[in-house]
Design a protein around this motif. Sequence first.
Motif, short mmCIF file in Angstrom:
data_model
loop_
_atom_site.label_atom_id
_atom_site.label_comp_id
_atom_site.label_asym_id
_atom_site.label_seq_id
_atom_site.Cartn_x
_atom_site.Cartn_y
_atom_site.Cartn_z
N LEU A 61 5.41 -0.63 -8.91
CA LEU A 61 5.13 0.60 -9.66
C LEU A 61 5.55 0.48 -11.12
O LEU A 61 5.85 1.49 -11.77
CB LEU A 61 5.84 1.79 -9.00
N ALA A 115 4.09 12.79 -13.76
CA ALA A 115 3.95 11.78 -12.71
C ALA A 115 5.14 10.83 -12.72
O ALA A 115 5.46 10.22 -13.74
CB ALA A 115 2.65 11.01 -12.90
N SER A 145 0.82 -1.21 0.00
CA SER A 145 0.00 0.00 0.00
C SER A 145 0.85 1.26 0.00
O SER A 145 0.44 2.28 -0.55
CB SER A 145 -0.97 0.01 1.19
N GLN A 148 0.40 10.39 -9.72
CA GLN A 148 -0.53 10.53 -10.84
C GLN A 148 -1.55 11.63 -10.58
O GLN A 148 -1.88 12.39 -11.48
CB GLN A 148 -1.24 9.21 -11.11
N SER A 149 -2.03 11.73 -9.35
CA SER A 149 -3.02 12.75 -9.02
C SER A 149 -2.44 14.15 -9.12
O SER A 149 -3.08 15.07 -9.62
CB SER A 149 -3.55 12.51 -7.60
N GLY A 161 2.37 6.08 -5.84
CA GLY A 161 2.04 6.09 -7.26
C GLY A 161 0.77 6.86 -7.54
O GLY A 161 0.70 7.66 -8.48
N ALA A 162 -0.26 6.64 -6.72
CA ALA A 162 -1.53 7.36 -6.90
C ALA A 162 -1.34 8.86 -6.66
O ALA A 162 -1.91 9.68 -7.38
CB ALA A 162 -2.58 6.80 -5.95
N LEU A 163 -0.53 9.21 -5.68
CA LEU A 163 -0.27 10.61 -5.39
C LEU A 163 0.46 11.28 -6.55
O LEU A 163 0.12 12.39 -6.96
CB LEU A 163 0.55 10.72 -4.10
N LEU A 204 1.71 1.94 -3.61
CA LEU A 204 0.49 2.31 -4.33
C LEU A 204 0.02 3.71 -3.98
O LEU A 204 -0.42 4.46 -4.85
CB LEU A 204 -0.61 1.28 -4.04
N VAL A 205 0.16 4.11 -2.71
CA VAL A 205 -0.20 5.47 -2.31
C VAL A 205 0.73 6.47 -3.00
O VAL A 205 0.28 7.50 -3.53
CB VAL A 205 -0.14 5.64 -0.77
#
Length: 103
Positions: free
Chosen positions: A47, A88, A14, A24-25, A20-22, A17-18
Amino acid sequence: RASRCVATGVIGSSTSLVAGALAQSLGRPVILVLAHIDELDEAADELAGLNVVRFPALETLPGESVASVELFAERLAASKAAVQLSGAAVVLCPIQSLMQAVQ
């Protein structure tokens, strides 16, 4: 303007993943500080779909006095790549690597 985001209470995959999501966001590079050297490869695999820069720590095996030339080269290439990042991306850094000079 630079800002800081700290995610606490995340474990295992996690964390990657957090990050990576951050990335991209936000649409910009994020630095993920890893607790152990051996987490670097695992985080990079998790990732795989993102732009990832690995900033390895200088490791020496028992009986060795200096790190390998390959590690020095990888650190220099990672430093150059991290400075040129846009969009990103996740820069993976074991805490040990952040405490070592880039030569």
